[in-house]
Structures are given as C-alpha cells and as structure tokens.
Design an enzyme around this catalytic site. Structure first.
Site, PDB file in Angstrom:
ATOM      1  N   LYS A  31      48.026  56.145  39.445  1.00  0.00           N
ATOM      2  CA  LYS A  31      48.224  55.930  40.874  1.00  0.00           C
ATOM      3  C   LYS A  31      48.595  54.475  41.147  1.00  0.00           C
ATOM      4  CE  LYS A  31      45.222  54.961  44.034  1.00  0.00           C
ATOM      5  NZ  LYS A  31      44.860  54.631  45.393  1.00  0.00           N
ATOM      6  N   ASP A  58      50.413  55.928  46.481  1.00  0.00           N
ATOM      7  CA  ASP A  58      49.361  56.089  47.494  1.00  0.00           C
ATOM      8  C   ASP A  58      49.493  55.004  48.556  1.00  0.00           C
ATOM      9  OD1 ASP A  58      47.056  57.034  48.746  1.00  0.00           O
ATOM     10  OD2 ASP A  58      45.725  55.830  47.482  1.00  0.00           O
ATOM     11  N   LYS A  60      49.530  55.924  51.842  1.00  0.00           N
ATOM     12  CA  LYS A  60      48.864  56.513  53.029  1.00  0.00           C
ATOM     13  C   LYS A  60      49.688  56.233  54.282  1.00  0.00           C
ATOM     14  CE  LYS A  60      44.226  56.201  51.082  1.00  0.00           C
ATOM     15  NZ  LYS A  60      44.512  55.364  49.901  1.00  0.00           N
ATOM     16  N   ASP A  63      52.671  56.342  60.712  1.00  0.00           N
ATOM     17  CA  ASP A  63      53.575  55.622  61.608  1.00  0.00           C
ATOM     18  C   ASP A  63      54.295  56.651  62.471  1.00  0.00           C
ATOM     19  OD1 ASP A  63      55.336  53.563  62.664  1.00  0.00           O
ATOM     20  OD2 ASP A  63      54.961  52.437  60.822  1.00  0.00           O
ATOM     21  N   THR A 121      37.097  58.535  51.637  1.00  0.00           N
ATOM     22  CA  THR A 121      35.803  58.737  50.958  1.00  0.00           C
ATOM     23  C   THR A 121      34.890  57.514  51.077  1.00  0.00           C
ATOM     24  OG1 THR A 121      37.006  58.152  48.945  1.00  0.00           O
ATOM     25  CG2 THR A 121      36.489  60.473  49.267  1.00  0.00           C
ATOM     26  N   GLN A 188      32.603  52.966  47.869  1.00  0.00           N
ATOM     27  CA  GLN A 188      32.729  54.389  48.202  1.00  0.00           C
ATOM     28  C   GLN A 188      31.409  54.907  48.762  1.00  0.00           C
ATOM     29  OE1 GLN A 188      35.489  55.882  48.223  1.00  0.00           O
ATOM     30  NE2 GLN A 188      36.813  55.350  46.489  1.00  0.00           N
ATOM     31  N   ARG A 209      37.861  52.231  39.359  1.00  0.00           N
ATOM     32  CA  ARG A 209      36.975  51.286  38.668  1.00  0.00           C
ATOM     33  C   ARG A 209      36.121  51.866  37.546  1.00  0.00           C
ATOM     34  NH1 ARG A 209      35.413  49.038  44.490  1.00  0.00           N
ATOM     35  NH2 ARG A 209      36.006  51.211  44.872  1.00  0.00           N
TER      36      ARG A 209
END
Ligand code: C5P
Length: 230
Positions: A31, A58, A60, A63, A121, A188, A209
C-alpha cells in the site's frame, strides 16, 4: 484466501523499496499512502509494480465529483490496482469514480478495484464531530451506499465486517487496524487480530507497523499470512 496488504508508510522511496524487497516472498500486495505518495509521487507506484507487486493507492479521495473523477483517472494511468475513496463524499462523488473506472476498462485498460472508506479504524465513539450514534451503524449505512453505487468493497474495521458481509455478500471488506495478539495498538482504536478479522469475513488485511517496525519484517509478515491461512 484473504490477502495481506503491507502499508509502506515511509517518507523516502528507498526505504519503501528496501522494505518491499524484503517482503517479496511474503505478500503480493503493498500500500502506498499519503506520506509516500506526497513526497515521491507516481514513480513509487510504477517501481513497486515493476517489482511484481499489486499496489493499493490509499489517498482516500474526498472532493467534488469532477475532481474525484479526475483523481481516479490519474490513479488508473499510473497503474493503481486498488483505490480508496471516502463514502462520506456521497452518491454523486462515488458514482463519478465508478463511471471513470468503467470507462478505463471500456478503453482496454485494467480497471482498478474501488473501495469506499466507512469509518476510520483510528476512531472510537465520540471521535466523530456532531455524531453520537454507534460507529457500526454508521459504517453499515455507508456500506449500503457502497453496494448501491457500484463499489467493489469497503474499508471497515473487523468489528463491522460480519454485519456488512451478511447484508452485501458480494462487497469485499478491507480491514486496517490489524494487530497480532500481544502487540500494542499505536494510534488505532478498533483493532483486531488477523485470525479474528478473517473469521469476521475480511477479505484484505492492511498491516503497517506490526510488519514494517518488526525486528524481522519478513518473519512478521509470514506469521500473519500463516494466521490468515489457518
Ligand atoms: O501501522 P498500521 O497497521 O496501523 O497501518 C494501517 C494503515 O492502514 C495505515 O497506512 C493507514 O493509513 C491505513 N488505513 C487505516 N484506516 C483506514 C484506512 C486505511 O488505518 N480506515
């Protein structure tokens, strides 16, 4: 079988390529997100694809419909295999993205998978300004939109996956916030182990991570893949 996607959250392309190289035998998907894309741009996507990876871009997107349509077109050009958009952008924005991706396919290009983000998340009850309902309910309503407007899947926590899949069996669920048992949660909040997320119906697990900051990232990724498969 569900797939592992490793999040290459680095500022520097070389760090991302080194990590990707060490994970070559463990995962098909990586990603590229805000940090890496903003600093290094499309060439990281193209290089990772050249290394044989499928790449989730990614960004996101969130707009006006015309801008998102252009963003999806550009993401198709650079070879994104999976693109994320915020479902809070609403029906016209999502439909513009879906139409653009379909046009790409109609002209012979590879159509990327389009996933709508429900509720991040990292959020827990009380974090959403002006909303004091339950997060699962909101994620479910947004997932209804994703199914109605033609998306391939949604980004949701493991806690929402089962309910979403039971309403929309064809909608894919991609779950971040994955933490192997015994690990910390970092920023998270709605976290789950790989095995539990798969049991709840997740099709893709995004892990950053716990793999990239492990002493032995390849071994950490291998352990997650083994957990997914068992
Ligand atoms: O390091 P960690 O495993 O928490 O990374 C999770 C990755 O998934 C990050 O790159 C983050 O941007 C991404 N993500 C997320 N929540 C979403 C969508 C994507 O954490 N709803």
């Amino acid at each position: 079988m569900p797939e592992l996607i490793v999040a290459l959250d680095y500022t520097d392309a070389l760090d991302a390529f080194t990590m990707a190289g060490s994970l070559r035998h463990e995962t098909r998907w990586v990603k590229v997100g805000l940090e890496l894309f903003t600093r290094e741009g499309p060439r990281v996507v193209q290089t990772l694809k050249g290394m044989g990876f499928k790449v989730m871009v990614d960004l996101k997107m969130f707009d006006i419909p015309n801008t998102v349509r252009g963003g999806v077109r550009a993401a198709c050009w650079i070879g994104a295999d999976l693109i994320t958009l915020h479902l809070l952008g609403g029906e016209r924005m999502i439909r513009a993205a879906v139409e653009e991706a379909a046009e790409r396919a109609a002209t012979g290009g590879e159509r990327p998978l389009l996933f709508g983000v429900t509720v991040l998340t990292s959020m827990e009850p009380g974090d959403l300004p002006g909303y004091d309902g339950d997060i699962a309910g909101l994620a479910g309503e947004l997932a209804d939109g994703a199914a109605a407007w033609g998306l391939d899947g949604v980004v949701c926590s493991g806690f929402e996956a089962r309910a979403i899949k039971s309403r929309h069996p064809n909608l894919l669920c991609l779950t971040p916030g994955i933490r192997p048992a015994g690990g910390g949660s970092d920023d998270q909040r709605r976290i789950m182990t790989p095995a539990k997320a798969v049991a709840e119906g997740s099709d893709f697990l995004v892990v950053g991570r716990p793999v990239t900051r492990a002493d032995d990232p390849a071994a950490a990724a291998r352990a997650i893949v083994r957990e997914i498969a068992s």
